[in-house]
Each structure stands twice: as C-alpha cells, then as structure tokens.
Design a protein around this motif. Structure first.
Motif, PDB file in Angstrom:
ATOM      1  N   ALA A 124       6.537  60.819  23.006  1.00  0.00           N
ATOM      2  CA  ALA A 124       6.337  60.717  24.484  1.00  0.00           C
ATOM      3  C   ALA A 124       5.950  62.456  24.932  1.00  0.00           C
ATOM      4  O   ALA A 124       5.134  62.342  25.749  1.00  0.00           O
ATOM      5  CB  ALA A 124       7.521  60.263  25.080  1.00  0.00           C
ATOM      6  N   GLN A 125       6.646  63.032  24.350  1.00  0.00           N
ATOM      7  CA  GLN A 125       6.219  64.567  24.818  1.00  0.00           C
ATOM      8  C   GLN A 125       4.848  65.027  24.464  1.00  0.00           C
ATOM      9  O   GLN A 125       4.227  65.476  25.339  1.00  0.00           O
ATOM     10  CB  GLN A 125       7.337  65.470  23.878  1.00  0.00           C
ATOM     11  CG  GLN A 125       7.312  66.967  24.179  1.00  0.00           C
ATOM     12  CD  GLN A 125       7.907  67.925  23.216  1.00  0.00           C
ATOM     13  OE1 GLN A 125       8.878  67.267  22.424  1.00  0.00           O
ATOM     14  NE2 GLN A 125       7.564  69.313  23.354  1.00  0.00           N
ATOM     15  N   LEU A 152       2.714  66.629  39.842  1.00  0.00           N
ATOM     16  CA  LEU A 152       4.290  66.967  39.884  1.00  0.00           C
ATOM     17  C   LEU A 152       4.944  65.995  38.882  1.00  0.00           C
ATOM     18  O   LEU A 152       6.089  66.456  38.485  1.00  0.00           O
ATOM     19  CB  LEU A 152       4.438  66.969  41.259  1.00  0.00           C
ATOM     20  CG  LEU A 152       3.809  68.214  42.112  1.00  0.00           C
ATOM     21  CD1 LEU A 152       4.601  68.008  43.651  1.00  0.00           C
ATOM     22  CD2 LEU A 152       4.429  69.335  41.576  1.00  0.00           C
ATOM     23  N   SER A 153       4.496  64.705  38.997  1.00  0.00           N
ATOM     24  CA  SER A 153       5.256  63.987  38.272  1.00  0.00           C
ATOM     25  C   SER A 153       5.016  64.114  36.663  1.00  0.00           C
ATOM     26  O   SER A 153       5.996  63.673  35.820  1.00  0.00           O
ATOM     27  CB  SER A 153       4.650  62.403  38.439  1.00  0.00           C
ATOM     28  OG  SER A 153       3.298  62.190  38.426  1.00  0.00           O
ATOM     29  N   THR A 176       7.653  66.041  32.012  1.00  0.00           N
ATOM     30  CA  THR A 176       7.851  67.094  30.855  1.00  0.00           C
ATOM     31  C   THR A 176       9.287  67.728  30.682  1.00  0.00           C
ATOM     32  O   THR A 176       9.647  67.762  29.597  1.00  0.00           O
ATOM     33  CB  THR A 176       6.623  68.233  30.969  1.00  0.00           C
ATOM     34  OG1 THR A 176       5.377  67.557  30.945  1.00  0.00           O
ATOM     35  CG2 THR A 176       6.768  69.290  30.010  1.00  0.00           C
ATOM     36  N   ALA A 177       9.789  68.040  31.933  1.00  0.00           N
ATOM     37  CA  ALA A 177      10.977  68.668  31.990  1.00  0.00           C
ATOM     38  C   ALA A 177      12.028  67.714  31.479  1.00  0.00           C
ATOM     39  O   ALA A 177      12.816  68.144  30.671  1.00  0.00           O
ATOM     40  CB  ALA A 177      11.504  69.049  33.528  1.00  0.00           C
ATOM     41  N   GLY A 219      12.147  60.474  31.992  1.00  0.00           N
ATOM     42  CA  GLY A 219      10.726  60.922  31.663  1.00  0.00           C
ATOM     43  C   GLY A 219       9.694  59.975  31.590  1.00  0.00           C
ATOM     44  O   GLY A 219       8.524  60.209  32.172  1.00  0.00           O
ATOM     45  N   LEU A 220      10.029  58.809  31.252  1.00  0.00           N
ATOM     46  CA  LEU A 220       9.038  57.691  31.075  1.00  0.00           C
ATOM     47  C   LEU A 220       8.824  56.983  32.282  1.00  0.00           C
ATOM     48  O   LEU A 220       7.527  56.935  32.496  1.00  0.00           O
ATOM     49  CB  LEU A 220       9.505  56.556  30.143  1.00  0.00           C
ATOM     50  CG  LEU A 220       9.624  56.802  28.461  1.00  0.00           C
ATOM     51  CD1 LEU A 220      10.400  55.651  27.990  1.00  0.00           C
ATOM     52  CD2 LEU A 220       8.311  57.217  28.123  1.00  0.00           C
TER      53      LEU A 220
END
Length: 168
Positions: free
Chosen positions: A24-25, A60-61, A66-67, A99-100
């Motif tokens: 995912a990253q 922003l999403s 990422t965060a 995150g997803l």
C-alpha cells in the motif's frame, strides 16, 4: 507440529501486516508524488475551480493515507522492546484500514480530476463512481464475503494446538 506461542503469533501478525503495508505504501507514495508535481505542469493553470478543489481533496487524502500507512513504523519505534506487540498490531491494523480509506478517496478524486479535465463532467462522475465501486468491490466487499466461503482457515488469534480440530 510446533505450537506457536502468543508472542510468536503477535510477531507473525505484525510481520504480515508490515508486508501488506509495504504494498500500500508504494502505491500511495507514487500517487502522492504525481499529485505533488501536477500543479507545476503546463496544463494546470487551465484547471477549473472544481478541478482545483478536486485536486486538493486528492492531494490531502493522499497525504493522510501516507501518514497513516507509515505510522506503524513510528509507533514501533516508540514501543520497541517494551513487550507491547499486541497493542502495536492493533494500532497498525487500525492505521492500515484508515490509510486504505484515504487512499480510496485519493484514487477516486484523482480519477475524477483527470477525467473531468479530459471528458464532459457527467462522464467523469460516472467513471469516478465506477472506479469507487471497483475499489470497494476488491478492498471491502469481496474480502468481507470471502470470510464465509469454503473451509474455515486457521484463526490468526488462536494457536493451532489450542483448536479442537488441530492435527499434529
């Protein structure tokens, strides 16, 4: 067959989750990098207010995704060798899920931004809606439905030897 201890199970669960987060990253970082460069492209000044607003949502999403996807690393560093692997696994799972969700928003917003730039807005909305349905099908619906298909698999929360049907 060796019995997995609770500590080993939590360690395995964390390792599995980190492998998933690596996939995912990579995706969210590529999308984020693309979005960071977009305002500097020649065509961006021609973007409408709607497209710029959509861009901000996508950017922003992607930043939020990422965060959240990277946060288990920071959490791990804070809890390293403190015997709190169960807490770490639960936190990492929650952050991966969040995150997803933000990655989904960013992907659909990015599709909306590009399709709205290239096609009539109603077509862009339809294609973006189909994109959302596509992602939700593979990221939410099928995994949820799959939980009841076929043979039950080994429960990640219970050692094999503790199950009544365990074969040694």
């Amino acid at each position: 067959m060796a019995v997995e201890t609770e500590k080993q199970r939590w360690q395995r669960n964390f390792a599995d989750l980190l492998q998933e987060l690596r996939v995912a990253q990579t995706g969210v970082q590529i999308l984020f990098a693309f979005l960071l460069t977009l305002p500097f492209s020649n065509g961006f000044p021609r973007a409408t207010t709607f497209q710029k607003d959509t861009y901000v949502v996508a950017l922003l999403s992607a930043a939020a995704a990422t965060a959240l996807i990277i946060s288990p690393v920071a959490f791990h560093q804070a809890l390293f060798r403190r015997g709190r692997k169960p807490e770490l696994v639960r936190f990492a799972h929650a952050m991966a899920s969040g995150g997803l969700a933000f990655m989904l928003i960013s992907m659909v917003s990015s599709v909306l931004l590009i399709t709205d730039f290239l096609l009539p807005r109603p077509v862009a909305f339809v294609l973006s809606g189909l994109t959302a349905i596509w992602f939700l099908t593979f990221w939410a619906a099928l995994p949820f439905l799959r939980r009841n298909w076929g043979e039950p698999e080994e429960d990640d929360d219970e050692p094999v030897a503790a199950r009544p049907d365990a074969v040694e």
